[in-house]
Write a protein that holds these residues in place. Structure first.
Motif, PDB file in Angstrom:
ATOM      1  N   PHE A 119      42.082  40.523  47.556  1.00 54.96           N
ATOM      2  CA  PHE A 119      42.550  41.172  46.333  1.00 54.96           C
ATOM      3  C   PHE A 119      41.443  41.992  45.662  1.00 54.96           C
ATOM      4  N   ASP A 177      37.814  31.007  47.467  1.00 56.51           N
ATOM      5  CA  ASP A 177      38.264  32.070  46.570  1.00 56.51           C
ATOM      6  C   ASP A 177      39.759  32.271  46.698  1.00 56.51           C
ATOM      7  N   CYS A 209      40.932  42.242  42.059  1.00 65.28           N
ATOM      8  CA  CYS A 209      40.878  41.985  40.612  1.00 65.28           C
ATOM      9  C   CYS A 209      39.622  42.665  40.048  1.00 65.28           C
ATOM     10  N   CYS A 211      38.315  37.269  50.094  1.00 65.84           N
ATOM     11  CA  CYS A 211      39.564  37.390  49.338  1.00 65.84           C
ATOM     12  C   CYS A 211      39.988  38.857  49.390  1.00 65.84           C
ATOM     13  N   CYS A 218      36.261  40.752  39.044  1.00 66.82           N
ATOM     14  CA  CYS A 218      35.674  39.816  40.005  1.00 66.82           C
ATOM     15  C   CYS A 218      34.615  40.490  40.868  1.00 66.82           C
TER      16      CYS A 218
END
Ligand code: B12
Ligand code: SF4
Length: 568
Positions: free
Chosen positions: A252, A296, A254, A250, A257
């Motif tokens: 990103f 994910d 965040c 994934c 996470c």
């Protein structure tokens, strides 16, 4: 074929701590066993181990067995062991005789609360099979190997795997000396290497199609369907679902996470042809009707998503997406494709009701206007939406939390799952919170349901209270279905809660409202009487005070009291 160890045993420790299992926190899902209330254990398929087994068997002839202690403990009618390690000792010595003496034993740990179980299971294994080469892998060893080293975990574990395990395990099995291999491979962590400032590296499979059809045969699917998380989804009563993962990674960032630590940030995929072939095999060999997607970032490639959804629609299967789907990708066209594929429920990762927190504290590429639109579109299409929200990140202020509390009421999701931000090892908030000394108590082993972050802006106790208040307001007092007049849908939610907690004052109050609206005064009065009965118990007074709410004296006042709240 190269000669190789023949017998591999994979183990999954219980995902939560023993304390949490025998004394579940009040916001946990529970089960009743022999008159005792125990925490419920997720029995979802351990995909990582099924993937590794398939990959290893492609290269070597092996006898692989798997024991998931979440399943074995769930299958018991009662649990009278003083800890999980003694149950594991009992189970393994009863179920494995001299015919199966494993050469390599691999223990998987994905969740922080399983940390102690991971360590104790390692110790148990070394008592039963001292000759076996014992390795650990998954999210926890990947992120906590330094801690494991400092606290003596390498007394039991011969090596820990960094990140994905297919290629590292292949090397280990093919090597003449597993110990020698672990000591020279960049993805295996050993105590000796850590003493010499070793930094491990990932060893990813780039083309996921190199991994054959997962070794689902390792699991007893009847037992694994005892309590998968999908059973908590209102729209799915059938518990026999088959987990699949069509991509890894994934991109990103965040901050809460930790996924990237194991799977990296670069997207890797199975081809759609391969996804369809796997699904056909699950249908043919296991009579699968429901697929549970675990990706994910399933939404990474829109054309691919639409192709997969079209396939599910054609095959007349059910699909569940347990992880939140990237909201900005869920335009009306895409949501309609989900609906046509029979998806009647979605998890919306709304995460926060404060734009500031979304941008700065969470680093989430999301605007609240998008969340609002997706929730509205889901309603239009008849997709039940469960919104995920978390509060209590470092840098979040009380003002942000109050703002979120108000803003979230304008997003018409059907139900909210509100949690306290947990500093999961491997996440950015864990790094920040540990460096700043914000974490109280033990994080490894801590239950996700308990707030442990204290900052100059808030205490963990405040977050714990506000998490419950958000839950009470968004799911009860300001329940979207109640406000929109969808009384029977709202009632189903309240009744689900009352089945687990009959003394839930707010569920009783809202049910009294539903009955009063329907002109059913007898049932309304009965629910209201329960509210008065429970008023002085379970901390309700405190929460009512925070919500500035009092239990109405008579059923005539129930509707007025609740609707007055909505007007402000
Ligand atoms: C599926 C999933 C679940 C399933 C569990 C499925 C199962 N039985 O394993 C369910 C739905 C139950 C679940 C629940 C939760 N989850 Co979850 N979940 C995932 C998810 C999305 C995918 C896991 C997976 O199947 N991956 C696919 C396989 C192929 O990869 P893998 O399991 O990691 O295995 C590979 C490697 O780890 C390694 N490996 C693993 N084991 C072993 C063992 C050995 C010996 C070796 C050598 C290698 C090895 O090799 C494998 C193959 O490459 C991960 C995120 C992620 N992508 O990892 C989060 C993740 C594991 N979950 C997480 C969290 C926080 C939760 C919840 C708290 C969510 C919530 N708010 O309710 C709950 C808590 C459950 C509990 N303990 O009470 C966190 C855990 C972080 C942490 N440090 O604790 C993760 C990492 C996501 C995140 N936010 O960072 N989850
Ligand atoms: S929470 Fe989801 S979107 Fe965010 S980084 Fe993790 S996997 Fe990606």
């Amino acid at each position: 074929m190269v000669s190789a160890p023949k017998k591999i045993l994979f183990l999954v420790p219980v995902h939560i701590s023993y304390e949490s299992y025998v004394s579940p926190p009040k916001n946990a899902r529970t089960v009743l066993k022999n008159g005792r209330i125990l925490n419920s254990l997720a029995t979802d398929l351990p995909l990582g181990l099924l993937s590794m087994s398939a990959y290893l068997k492609k290269h070597y002839e092996l006898d692989v067995r798997l024991v998931d202690f979440n399943v074995e403990v769930s299958a018991l009618n009662d649990f009278d062991f003083p800890n999980f390690a003694s149950f594991a000792m009992h189970y393994l010595t009863e179920n494995f005789d001299a015919d199966f003496t494993p050469d390599i034993i691999g223990i998987s740990s994905l969740f922080s609360p399983s940390y102690q179980n991971f360590i104790e299971l390692g110790q148990t294994i070394k008592t039963i099979w001292p000759e076996a080469f014992l390795v650990g892998g998954g999210n926890i060893p990947t992120n906590s190997y330094q801690h494991i080293h400092r606290t003596g975990g390498f007394r039991f574990y011969d090596a820990l795997c960094f990140g994905e395990g297919e290629k590292p395990m292949l090397g280990l099995i093919g090597a003449e000396s597993p110990e020698g291999y672990a000591n020279q491979s960049e993805s295996w962590i050993t105590a000796r290497k850590l003493d010499n400032l070793f930094v491990p590296k990932h060893d990813f499979i780039v083309d996921l199609d190199e991994i054959p059809f997962y070794d689902y045969a390792l699991c007893d699917h009847g037992r694994h369907s005892l309590n998968p998380v999908m059973t908590s989804y209102a729209a799915h009563s059938d518990s026999m679902g088959y987990h699949i993962m069509t991509s890894r990674g994934c991109p990103f960032h965040c901050t809460f996470c930790a996924s990237h630590q194991v799977h990296g940030r670069k997207m890797r995929y199975h081809s759609t042809e391969r996804v369809f072939a796997d699904i056909h095999r699950l249908v043919d060999e296991y009579a699968a009707r429901t697929l549970i997607f675990q990706d994910d970032h399933f939404m990474a490639d829109k054309a691919r998503v639409l192709k997969i959804l079209e396939f599910i629609e054609q095959e007349k299967l059910n699909a569940i997406f347990q992880n939140g789907l990237t909201l900005y990708s869920l335009d009306y066209e895409t949501l309609s494709a989900f609906k046509r594929a029979g998806v009647n429920q979605l998890v919306l990762p709304i995460e926060s009701g404060s734009e500031k927190v979304l941008k700065h504290q969470m680093k989430k590429p999301l605007k609240m206007s998008i969340s609002r639109q997706v929730a509205k579109d889901c309603r239009k299409l008849g997709i039940y939406s469960n919104a995920n929200v978390l509060i209590g990140l470092p840098g979040e202020t009380r003002q942000d939390i109050e703002e979120a509390r108000l803003n979230l009421r304008s997003i018409p999701a059907n139900w909210y799952h509100v949690v306290c931000a947990s500093p999961v090892v491997g996440s950015e908030i864990h790094k920040i919170a540990s460096e700043m000394g914000y974490i109280s108590g033990d994080v490894l082993g801590a239950d996700y349901r308990i707030a442990v972050i204290n900052t100059p802006d808030f205490s963990a106790d405040y977050i714990q209270d506000m998490q419950y208040v958000f839950n009470l307001e968004l799911n009860f007092l300001y329940n979207s279905d109640l406000r929109l007049g969808n009384l029977s849908l709202a009632e189903t939610g309240f009744r689900n809660v009352l089945n687990l907690r009959p003394d839930h004052l707010m569920a009783n109050l809202c049910l009294a409202y539903v009955h009063a609206k329907q002109g059913d005064d007898d049932n309304a009065a009965e629910c209201l009487a329960k509210c008065h009965q429970y008023h002085g118990t379970g901390g309700w007074e405190k929460y009512l005070k925070i919500m500035d709410l009092s239990v109405p004296p008579s059923i005539d006042d129930v509707i007025v009291t609740i609707e007055q709240k909505w007007a402000h």
